[in-house]
Design a protein around this motif. Structure first.
Motif, PDB file in Angstrom:
ATOM      1  N   ILE A 147       6.840  -6.530 -14.821  1.00  0.00           N
ATOM      2  CA  ILE A 147       5.510  -7.120 -14.609  1.00  0.00           C
ATOM      3  C   ILE A 147       5.553  -8.121 -13.464  1.00  0.00           C
ATOM      4  CG2 ILE A 147       3.751  -8.596 -15.658  1.00  0.00           C
ATOM      5  CD1 ILE A 147       4.499  -7.235 -18.362  1.00  0.00           C
ATOM      6  N   LEU A 148       6.608  -8.923 -13.405  1.00  0.00           N
ATOM      7  CA  LEU A 148       6.748  -9.888 -12.317  1.00  0.00           C
ATOM      8  C   LEU A 148       6.804  -9.188 -10.962  1.00  0.00           C
ATOM      9  CD1 LEU A 148       7.342 -12.741 -11.198  1.00  0.00           C
ATOM     10  CD2 LEU A 148       9.770 -12.226 -11.570  1.00  0.00           C
ATOM     11  N   ALA A 149       7.579  -8.124 -10.858  1.00  0.00           N
ATOM     12  CA  ALA A 149       7.674  -7.397  -9.585  1.00  0.00           C
ATOM     13  C   ALA A 149       6.319  -6.816  -9.194  1.00  0.00           C
ATOM     14  CB  ALA A 149       8.723  -6.295  -9.689  1.00  0.00           C
ATOM     15  N   TRP A 150       5.565  -6.341 -10.170  1.00  0.00           N
ATOM     16  CA  TRP A 150       4.234  -5.817  -9.865  1.00  0.00           C
ATOM     17  C   TRP A 150       3.329  -6.935  -9.330  1.00  0.00           C
ATOM     18  CZ3 TRP A 150      -0.679  -6.770 -11.792  1.00  0.00           C
ATOM     19  CH2 TRP A 150      -1.659  -5.868 -11.368  1.00  0.00           C
ATOM     20  N   CYS A 151       3.389  -8.111  -9.939  1.00  0.00           N
ATOM     21  CA  CYS A 151       2.580  -9.245  -9.478  1.00  0.00           C
ATOM     22  C   CYS A 151       2.987  -9.692  -8.081  1.00  0.00           C
ATOM     23  CB  CYS A 151       2.698 -10.418 -10.454  1.00  0.00           C
ATOM     24  SG  CYS A 151       1.960 -10.101 -12.067  1.00  0.00           S
ATOM     25  N   VAL A 152       4.272  -9.708  -7.814  1.00  0.00           N
ATOM     26  CA  VAL A 152       4.751 -10.108  -6.485  1.00  0.00           C
ATOM     27  C   VAL A 152       4.291  -9.109  -5.429  1.00  0.00           C
ATOM     28  CG1 VAL A 152       6.840 -10.375  -5.080  1.00  0.00           C
ATOM     29  CG2 VAL A 152       6.688 -11.459  -7.317  1.00  0.00           C
ATOM     30  N   THR A 153       4.382  -7.829  -5.722  1.00  0.00           N
ATOM     31  CA  THR A 153       3.943  -6.841  -4.732  1.00  0.00           C
ATOM     32  C   THR A 153       2.440  -6.913  -4.507  1.00  0.00           C
ATOM     33  OG1 THR A 153       3.798  -5.126  -6.435  1.00  0.00           O
ATOM     34  CG2 THR A 153       5.832  -5.244  -5.158  1.00  0.00           C
ATOM     35  N   GLU A 204       3.915   3.551   0.851  1.00  0.00           N
ATOM     36  CA  GLU A 204       3.306   4.172  -0.330  1.00  0.00           C
ATOM     37  C   GLU A 204       4.129   3.937  -1.591  1.00  0.00           C
ATOM     38  OE1 GLU A 204       2.804   8.265   0.622  1.00  0.00           O
ATOM     39  OE2 GLU A 204       1.405   7.835   2.246  1.00  0.00           O
ATOM     40  N   PHE A 205       5.420   3.850  -1.453  1.00  0.00           N
ATOM     41  CA  PHE A 205       6.306   3.691  -2.608  1.00  0.00           C
ATOM     42  C   PHE A 205       6.469   2.238  -3.032  1.00  0.00           C
ATOM     43  CE2 PHE A 205       8.880   3.280   1.167  1.00  0.00           C
ATOM     44  CZ  PHE A 205       9.636   2.155   0.885  1.00  0.00           C
ATOM     45  N   TRP A 206       5.857   1.305  -2.338  1.00  0.00           N
ATOM     46  CA  TRP A 206       6.068  -0.138  -2.532  1.00  0.00           C
ATOM     47  C   TRP A 206       5.869  -0.561  -3.981  1.00  0.00           C
ATOM     48  CZ3 TRP A 206       8.069  -4.482  -0.972  1.00  0.00           C
ATOM     49  CH2 TRP A 206       7.469  -5.710  -1.203  1.00  0.00           C
ATOM     50  N   GLN A 207       4.717  -0.255  -4.564  1.00  0.00           N
ATOM     51  CA  GLN A 207       4.414  -0.725  -5.919  1.00  0.00           C
ATOM     52  C   GLN A 207       5.325  -0.087  -6.979  1.00  0.00           C
ATOM     53  OE1 GLN A 207       1.340  -2.654  -5.794  1.00  0.00           O
ATOM     54  NE2 GLN A 207       1.838  -3.568  -7.729  1.00  0.00           N
ATOM     55  N   PRO A 208       5.424   1.244  -7.074  1.00  0.00           N
ATOM     56  CA  PRO A 208       6.259   1.803  -8.151  1.00  0.00           C
ATOM     57  C   PRO A 208       7.746   1.482  -8.005  1.00  0.00           C
ATOM     58  CG  PRO A 208       5.208   3.554  -6.875  1.00  0.00           C
ATOM     59  CD  PRO A 208       4.715   2.273  -6.337  1.00  0.00           C
ATOM     60  N   LEU A 209       8.248   1.481  -6.775  1.00  0.00           N
ATOM     61  CA  LEU A 209       9.658   1.167  -6.592  1.00  0.00           C
ATOM     62  C   LEU A 209       9.936  -0.296  -6.921  1.00  0.00           C
ATOM     63  CD1 LEU A 209      12.384   2.322  -5.739  1.00  0.00           C
ATOM     64  CD2 LEU A 209      11.902   1.500  -3.453  1.00  0.00           C
ATOM     65  N   VAL A 212       8.362  -2.119  -9.144  1.00  0.00           N
ATOM     66  CA  VAL A 212       8.387  -2.232 -10.609  1.00  0.00           C
ATOM     67  C   VAL A 212       9.720  -1.708 -11.146  1.00  0.00           C
ATOM     68  CG1 VAL A 212       7.318  -1.410 -12.742  1.00  0.00           C
ATOM     69  CG2 VAL A 212       5.884  -2.175 -10.842  1.00  0.00           C
ATOM     70  N   GLY A 213      10.193  -0.616 -10.579  1.00  0.00           N
ATOM     71  CA  GLY A 213      11.494  -0.078 -10.989  1.00  0.00           C
ATOM     72  C   GLY A 213      12.632  -1.049 -10.724  1.00  0.00           C
ATOM     73  N   ILE A 214      12.596  -1.711  -9.557  1.00  0.00           N
ATOM     74  CA  ILE A 214      13.606  -2.715  -9.242  1.00  0.00           C
ATOM     75  C   ILE A 214      13.519  -3.878 -10.230  1.00  0.00           C
ATOM     76  CG2 ILE A 214      14.250  -4.475  -7.549  1.00  0.00           C
ATOM     77  CD1 ILE A 214      13.545  -2.405  -5.377  1.00  0.00           C
ATOM     78  N   GLY A 215      12.299  -4.313 -10.534  1.00  0.00           N
ATOM     79  CA  GLY A 215      12.119  -5.398 -11.495  1.00  0.00           C
ATOM     80  C   GLY A 215      12.658  -5.041 -12.867  1.00  0.00           C
ATOM     81  N   ILE A 216      12.393  -3.823 -13.311  1.00  0.00           N
ATOM     82  CA  ILE A 216      12.896  -3.371 -14.613  1.00  0.00           C
ATOM     83  C   ILE A 216      14.421  -3.339 -14.610  1.00  0.00           C
ATOM     84  CG2 ILE A 216      13.043  -1.356 -16.132  1.00  0.00           C
ATOM     85  CD1 ILE A 216      10.061  -0.839 -15.435  1.00  0.00           C
ATOM     86  N   PHE A 217      14.992  -2.804 -13.553  1.00  0.00           N
ATOM     87  CA  PHE A 217      16.453  -2.711 -13.462  1.00  0.00           C
ATOM     88  C   PHE A 217      17.104  -4.094 -13.446  1.00  0.00           C
ATOM     89  CE2 PHE A 217      20.412  -2.327 -11.016  1.00  0.00           C
ATOM     90  CZ  PHE A 217      21.092  -1.432 -11.825  1.00  0.00           C
ATOM     91  N   ILE A 218      16.571  -5.006 -12.639  1.00  0.00           N
ATOM     92  CA  ILE A 218      17.130  -6.354 -12.558  1.00  0.00           C
ATOM     93  C   ILE A 218      16.917  -7.095 -13.876  1.00  0.00           C
ATOM     94  CG2 ILE A 218      16.956  -8.595 -11.377  1.00  0.00           C
ATOM     95  CD1 ILE A 218      18.293  -6.286  -9.759  1.00  0.00           C
ATOM     96  N   GLY A 219      15.755  -6.910 -14.493  1.00  0.00           N
ATOM     97  CA  GLY A 219      15.499  -7.551 -15.779  1.00  0.00           C
ATOM     98  C   GLY A 219      16.461  -7.083 -16.857  1.00  0.00           C
ATOM     99  N   TRP A 220      16.838  -5.811 -16.825  1.00  0.00           N
ATOM    100  CA  TRP A 220      17.751  -5.259 -17.819  1.00  0.00           C
ATOM    101  C   TRP A 220      19.194  -5.678 -17.532  1.00  0.00           C
ATOM    102  CZ3 TRP A 220      16.868  -2.339 -22.200  1.00  0.00           C
ATOM    103  CH2 TRP A 220      17.975  -1.765 -22.793  1.00  0.00           C
ATOM    104  N   ILE A 240       4.760 -17.362  -7.106  1.00  0.00           N
ATOM    105  CA  ILE A 240       4.663 -16.305  -8.124  1.00  0.00           C
ATOM    106  C   ILE A 240       6.051 -15.794  -8.482  1.00  0.00           C
ATOM    107  CG2 ILE A 240       3.894 -13.928  -8.540  1.00  0.00           C
ATOM    108  CD1 ILE A 240       1.380 -14.624  -6.911  1.00  0.00           C
ATOM    109  N   LEU A 241       6.897 -15.605  -7.477  1.00  0.00           N
ATOM    110  CA  LEU A 241       8.230 -15.065  -7.723  1.00  0.00           C
ATOM    111  C   LEU A 241       9.081 -16.024  -8.549  1.00  0.00           C
ATOM    112  CD1 LEU A 241      10.197 -12.744  -7.144  1.00  0.00           C
ATOM    113  CD2 LEU A 241      10.869 -13.958  -5.071  1.00  0.00           C
ATOM    114  N   PHE A 242       9.147 -17.293  -8.160  1.00  0.00           N
ATOM    115  CA  PHE A 242      10.059 -18.210  -8.848  1.00  0.00           C
ATOM    116  C   PHE A 242       9.509 -18.712 -10.177  1.00  0.00           C
ATOM    117  CE2 PHE A 242      11.935 -18.289  -4.633  1.00  0.00           C
ATOM    118  CZ  PHE A 242      13.253 -18.068  -4.983  1.00  0.00           C
ATOM    119  N   VAL A 243       8.238 -19.091 -10.216  1.00  0.00           N
ATOM    120  CA  VAL A 243       7.661 -19.538 -11.490  1.00  0.00           C
ATOM    121  C   VAL A 243       7.588 -18.364 -12.462  1.00  0.00           C
ATOM    122  CG1 VAL A 243       5.592 -20.468 -12.589  1.00  0.00           C
ATOM    123  CG2 VAL A 243       6.414 -21.454 -10.444  1.00  0.00           C
ATOM    124  N   GLY A 244       7.177 -17.213 -11.958  1.00  0.00           N
ATOM    125  CA  GLY A 244       7.136 -16.024 -12.803  1.00  0.00           C
ATOM    126  C   GLY A 244       8.513 -15.614 -13.283  1.00  0.00           C
TER     127      GLY A 244
END
Length: 146
Positions: free
Chosen positions: A15-21, A35-40, A42-50, A126-130
């Protein structure tokens, strides 16, 4: 091993990566990100979060605060690097680089260029507080459901 901390770390950092993008999109040239900015992202955010944040949950709220800052820096770096890498591929297909080494150096130059262009105050806030909020949420769930 799946834990509640890893799960909620992945969810909240996605969710944070989506907000940042969403916040960084107007700062691209002509407000047109790849074109791939938003989905990729979110994928990076999910991977880093995990992997980065979720792995370190359950150690307390001070540790969660630090995990949030670490996760935010890692997400920010990878978002910039992936966009710069894509731009380098486009430029290399046009013949703008003399060789492989020139293209690899170009990736880091483009990363710096995108970092300057997208490094606006609201995107950083958004990035750091989020990131801190997301990591603290993951910490809460890691302590509640060990």
């Amino acid at each position: 091993m799946p834990t509640a901390g890893r799960l909620f770390g992945a969810i909240t950092f996605g969710i944070l990566a989506w907000c940042v993008t969403a916040a960084a999109t107007p700062y691209f040239i002509d407000a047109l990100p790849p074109e791939f900015w938003q989905p990729l992202s979110v994928g990076i955010g999910i991977f880093i979060g995990w992997t980065v944040v979720g792995k370190r949950t359950g150690l307390g709220y001070r540790s969660g605060f630090g995990n949030g800052i670490t996760g935010a820096v890692v997400v920010g770096f990878w978002l910039l690097f992936v966009v710069a890498f894509e731009e380098m591929i486009v430029k290399s297909m046009r013949g703008n680089y003399d060789g492989v080494v020139d293209a690899l150096v170009g990736v880091f130059e483009l990363t710096l260029d995108f970092g300057i262009r997208l490094g606006q105050p609201e995107v950083g806030v958004i990035l750091f507080v989020g990131g801190v909020i997301a990591a603290l949420i993951a910490e809460i769930f890691a302590q509640r459901y060990p």
